[in-house]
Enzyme design. Structure first.
Site, PDB file in Angstrom:
ATOM      1  N   VAL A 188       0.829  -1.208   0.000  1.00  0.00           N
ATOM      2  CA  VAL A 188       0.000   0.000   0.000  1.00  0.00           C
ATOM      3  C   VAL A 188       0.865   1.260   0.000  1.00  0.00           C
ATOM      4  O   VAL A 188       0.608   2.204  -0.753  1.00  0.00           O
ATOM      5  CB  VAL A 188      -0.960  -0.002   1.208  1.00  0.00           C
ATOM      6  CG1 VAL A 188      -1.779   1.300   1.241  1.00  0.00           C
ATOM      7  CG2 VAL A 188      -1.897  -1.202   1.147  1.00  0.00           C
ATOM      8  N   LYS A 214      -6.434  -1.122   9.588  1.00  0.00           N
ATOM      9  CA  LYS A 214      -7.706  -1.465  10.251  1.00  0.00           C
ATOM     10  C   LYS A 214      -7.509  -1.946  11.680  1.00  0.00           C
ATOM     11  O   LYS A 214      -8.327  -1.674  12.555  1.00  0.00           O
ATOM     12  CB  LYS A 214      -8.467  -2.509   9.439  1.00  0.00           C
ATOM     13  CG  LYS A 214      -7.661  -3.753   9.118  1.00  0.00           C
ATOM     14  CD  LYS A 214      -8.346  -4.618   8.103  1.00  0.00           C
ATOM     15  CE  LYS A 214      -7.428  -5.716   7.593  1.00  0.00           C
ATOM     16  NZ  LYS A 214      -6.402  -5.201   6.667  1.00  0.00           N
ATOM     17  N   VAL A 243     -11.353   0.135   5.692  1.00  0.00           N
ATOM     18  CA  VAL A 243     -12.479  -0.765   5.429  1.00  0.00           C
ATOM     19  C   VAL A 243     -12.758  -0.767   3.932  1.00  0.00           C
ATOM     20  O   VAL A 243     -12.991   0.281   3.340  1.00  0.00           O
ATOM     21  CB  VAL A 243     -13.758  -0.321   6.175  1.00  0.00           C
ATOM     22  CG1 VAL A 243     -14.921  -1.260   5.852  1.00  0.00           C
ATOM     23  CG2 VAL A 243     -13.514  -0.271   7.675  1.00  0.00           C
ATOM     24  N   GLY A 268     -10.810  -1.344   1.340  1.00  0.00           N
ATOM     25  CA  GLY A 268      -9.779  -0.963   0.379  1.00  0.00           C
ATOM     26  C   GLY A 268     -10.162   0.270  -0.408  1.00  0.00           C
ATOM     27  O   GLY A 268     -10.291   1.363   0.135  1.00  0.00           O
ATOM     28  N   ILE A 321     -13.019   0.864  -1.872  1.00  0.00           N
ATOM     29  CA  ILE A 321     -14.454   1.161  -1.878  1.00  0.00           C
ATOM     30  C   ILE A 321     -14.726   2.357  -0.975  1.00  0.00           C
ATOM     31  O   ILE A 321     -14.396   2.329   0.204  1.00  0.00           O
ATOM     32  CB  ILE A 321     -15.275  -0.037  -1.362  1.00  0.00           C
ATOM     33  CG1 ILE A 321     -14.974  -1.301  -2.169  1.00  0.00           C
ATOM     34  CG2 ILE A 321     -16.765   0.272  -1.411  1.00  0.00           C
ATOM     35  CD1 ILE A 321     -15.586  -2.561  -1.578  1.00  0.00           C
ATOM     36  N   GLY A 374      -1.863 -15.383  -4.541  1.00  0.00           N
ATOM     37  CA  GLY A 374      -1.511 -14.202  -3.764  1.00  0.00           C
ATOM     38  C   GLY A 374      -2.690 -13.544  -3.084  1.00  0.00           C
ATOM     39  O   GLY A 374      -2.576 -12.426  -2.563  1.00  0.00           O
ATOM     40  N   GLU A 388      -2.603 -15.129   2.659  1.00  0.00           N
ATOM     41  CA  GLU A 388      -1.275 -15.192   3.249  1.00  0.00           C
ATOM     42  C   GLU A 388      -0.878 -16.650   3.503  1.00  0.00           C
ATOM     43  O   GLU A 388      -1.710 -17.557   3.507  1.00  0.00           O
ATOM     44  CB  GLU A 388      -1.261 -14.443   4.589  1.00  0.00           C
ATOM     45  CG  GLU A 388      -1.649 -12.978   4.503  1.00  0.00           C
ATOM     46  CD  GLU A 388      -0.591 -12.123   3.826  1.00  0.00           C
ATOM     47  OE1 GLU A 388       0.583 -12.562   3.770  1.00  0.00           O
ATOM     48  OE2 GLU A 388      -0.938 -11.021   3.365  1.00  0.00           O
ATOM     49  N   LYS A 411     -12.948  -4.678  10.779  1.00  0.00           N
ATOM     50  CA  LYS A 411     -13.691  -3.759   9.916  1.00  0.00           C
ATOM     51  C   LYS A 411     -15.107  -3.527  10.455  1.00  0.00           C
ATOM     52  O   LYS A 411     -15.635  -2.409  10.357  1.00  0.00           O
ATOM     53  CB  LYS A 411     -13.725  -4.314   8.490  1.00  0.00           C
ATOM     54  CG  LYS A 411     -12.336  -4.423   7.868  1.00  0.00           C
ATOM     55  CD  LYS A 411     -12.336  -5.210   6.568  1.00  0.00           C
ATOM     56  CE  LYS A 411     -10.924  -5.374   6.031  1.00  0.00           C
ATOM     57  NZ  LYS A 411     -10.867  -6.233   4.823  1.00  0.00           N
TER      58      LYS A 411
END
Length: 405
Positions: A11, A100, A127, A129, A131, A182, A185, A200
């Site tokens: 990110v 988060k 929360v 990403g 959106i 991917g 995890e 979230k």
């Protein structure tokens, strides 16, 4: 305006990229103010990176730079992110985050610090990403009394369930595919046990109803018990299984908030949300149901939400936004098993007669290859505590909540 980024992972690197590649559109929204990444904090070395000259391993280089007005925290985890964020807010810098876990655990303290020092603490990316959900709930839906929220809040679990529903893959095979692609995890516990969605839910509940909700108040049940047999039975009822975070207002002093698998019937907007996509359905008393849909994770979608908050902070650099929530209490989140009535899906080793003697009204389901000693059915509405009592003496294999969203 000089800004900084703390954490140069997926990110954080996306934040630097979006700021550089969208300079014109950003300046159009800030009244001509250009965001300039002045520092990037990370303990790792990034030899040959285009931003190599901006890296520092010393947090104080950001904290003590008076020209840096806005900082993006994309480190993840609670520590040292909490300590760093608190010090930045106290020094008069605004902070935005995609973290988060930090917002769910420490959001109240950080919002109070931001208010005290006249700066902003924003977390649109925490929360969903990319959106937009935090800002619409805080602003666009402000005229509504929020009655409830239901959301597909984790792309990993939604991908796994989609593969089970559409391709007949077992949970184990679908999880491995998610890891290979991917989407999951190496240790997928936080996703498949519902802990990620739980954080979230805490943020959405705190924002919707104005009182902080902590992760230890939200029960989380994951998808590890879901089998292809459950998928097949529920398909016969024109439904699918989704991992949902659900929040419902009981009264001014009580809400319920939980994460669990749920039966969603095909007429719902949530039923058709597949793959790694997320969706959040908000039910307001004036607007009705509003659904927010999109990519819930990923480098650029999440980074776009972080940068949008940085732009908001740049616009409000001389004034603070009225944004946040107040303190909650230990008994604020009620046990949904005791107060929330809903239908349930049940699969058990039992006869139909045994079921009918325990329940007044059920809908029996069927599947290909159904054993003669196995039944599956959907009950009428009741609390989960009432369901457990009715199921005494019945060999239950699985139960799943049925949502009305």
């Amino acid at each position: 305006m000089k800004v900084a980024v703390m954490g140069y992972g997926t990110v954080g690197s996306g934040v630097a990229e979006v700021i550089e590649t969208h300079e014109k559109s950003i300046s159009n929204r800030t009244g001509g103010e250009v965001l300039e990444v002045a520092r990037i904090l990370d303990l790792r070395d990034f030899k040959g990176d285009p931003h190599e000259a901006l890296f520092t391993k010393d947090f104080n280089d950001i904290l003590n730079d008076d020209e840096i007005k806005v900082v993006a925290e994309t480190m993840g985890g609670v520590n040292p992110a909490f300590d760093f964020t608190m010090k930045l807010l106290e020094s008069g810098k605004s902070v935005v985050t995609s973290n988060k876990e930090l917002v769910a655990q420490k959001g109240l303290e950080l919002l109070q610090a931001a208010e005290k020092h006249g700066v902003n603490y924003l977390f649109e990316a925490s929360v969903g990403g990319g959106i937009p959900i935090i800002r619409p709930m805080a602003q666009c839906l402000a005229a509504n009394n929020i009655e409830g929220i239901a959301g597909i809040l984790n792309g990993t679990t939604n991908f796994i369930l989609t593969k089970m529903i559409e391709d007949g893959m077992t949970f184990e095979d679908a999880l491995k595919l998610a890891q290979d692609n991917g989407f999951a995890e190496k240790d997928p516990t936080a996703d498949i046990e519902g802990f990620d969605a739980c954080r979230k839910v805490c943020i959405l509940a705190s924002l919707a109803f104005g009182k902080h909700v902590y992760p230890n108040q939200v029960k989380a049940e994951g998808i590890t018990k879901i089998t292809l047999e459950d998928v097949s039975y529920i398909s016969s009822a024109n439904g699918v299984i989704k991992l949902l975070g659900q929040i419902k207002k009981i009264n001014d002093d009580k809400i319920t908030a939980f994460v669990s698998p749920a039966v969603v019937f095909n007429g719902s907007q949530l039923a058709s949300v597949n793959g790694v996509f997320n969706a959040i359905l908000v039910r307001g008393d004036a607007v009705g149901d509003v659904c927010f849909y999109g990519q819930g994770a990923g480098k650029l979608p999440t980074a776009s939400a972080v940068v949008a908050d940085m732009v908001d902070c740049a616009v409000h650099v001389e004034r603070r936004k009225n944004f946040g929530w107040g303190a909650g209490s230990e008994d604020y989140v009620a046990d949904e098993k005791a107060v929330l009535e809903m239908p349930f899906y049940v699969r058990a080793k039992a006869s139909e007669n045994a079921v009918m003697s325990a329940f007044s009204d059920v809908k029996f389901l069927s599947r290909k290859g159904q054993p003669s000693d196995e039944v599956a059915f959907i009950t009428d509405s009741m609390t989960e505590n009432q369901l457990v009592k009715k199921l005494e003496g019945i060999d239950v294999i699985n139960t799943i909540k049925v949502t009305n969203y």
